[in-house]
Design a protein around this motif. Structure first.
Motif, short mmCIF file in Angstrom:
data_model
loop_
_atom_site.label_atom_id
_atom_site.label_comp_id
_atom_site.label_asym_id
_atom_site.label_seq_id
_atom_site.Cartn_x
_atom_site.Cartn_y
_atom_site.Cartn_z
N THR A 70 -4.32 2.68 -1.01
CA THR A 70 -3.13 3.44 -0.62
C THR A 70 -3.03 3.61 0.89
O THR A 70 -2.15 4.31 1.38
CB THR A 70 -3.13 4.82 -1.28
N THR A 71 -3.93 2.95 1.60
CA THR A 71 -3.87 2.96 3.07
C THR A 71 -3.70 1.54 3.55
O THR A 71 -4.04 0.57 2.86
CB THR A 71 -5.16 3.55 3.67
N GLN A 121 1.75 9.31 -5.90
CA GLN A 121 2.21 10.64 -5.52
C GLN A 121 3.36 11.11 -6.42
O GLN A 121 3.46 12.30 -6.73
CB GLN A 121 2.64 10.67 -4.06
N SER A 127 2.18 1.65 -3.59
CA SER A 127 1.12 2.18 -4.45
C SER A 127 0.96 3.68 -4.23
O SER A 127 0.88 4.45 -5.20
CB SER A 127 -0.22 1.47 -4.15
N ARG A 128 0.92 4.10 -2.98
CA ARG A 128 0.78 5.52 -2.67
C ARG A 128 1.97 6.31 -3.21
O ARG A 128 1.80 7.40 -3.78
CB ARG A 128 0.63 5.72 -1.15
N HIS A 143 0.83 -1.21 0.00
CA HIS A 143 0.00 0.00 0.00
C HIS A 143 0.87 1.26 0.00
O HIS A 143 0.52 2.27 -0.61
CB HIS A 143 -0.99 -0.01 1.17
N GLU A 144 2.02 1.21 0.66
CA GLU A 144 2.93 2.35 0.66
C GLU A 144 3.54 2.56 -0.71
O GLU A 144 3.71 3.69 -1.17
CB GLU A 144 4.02 2.14 1.70
#
Length: 79
Positions: A75-76, A11, A6-7, A3-4
């Motif tokens: 993303t979380t 970003q 992906s974020r 998830h990190e």
């Protein structure tokens, strides 16, 4: 964590878009950012890749069980 990752990818794309539109930056920097964006995945593509990998993990098929998930459909952090 997926998830990190992906974020971070989502970003990073947003950051490249900001750079490409910032008229105060040199044109070389803006054009380089635009060039990178041509091949950079959108948020929808990243999240779709995460869903595909998660489905692959659930089914035991594909490379995700061997390599582990790269992206996440979120993303979380998952509960």
């Amino acid at each position: 964590m997926p998830h990190e990752r992906s974020r971070a990818v989502i970003q990073a794309r947003e950051f490249l878009i900001e750079i490409s539109r910032n008229a105060t930056l040199p044109s070389k920097i803006r054009s380089d950012a635009k060039f990178l964006l041509r091949h950079y995945p959108s948020a929808d593509q990243v999240l779709l890749a995460g869903r595909i990998e998660e489905a692959s993990l659930d089914s035991g098929r594909g490379l995700a069980p061997v390599l582990g998930p790269i992206f996440s459909s979120s993303t979380t952090e998952s509960p």
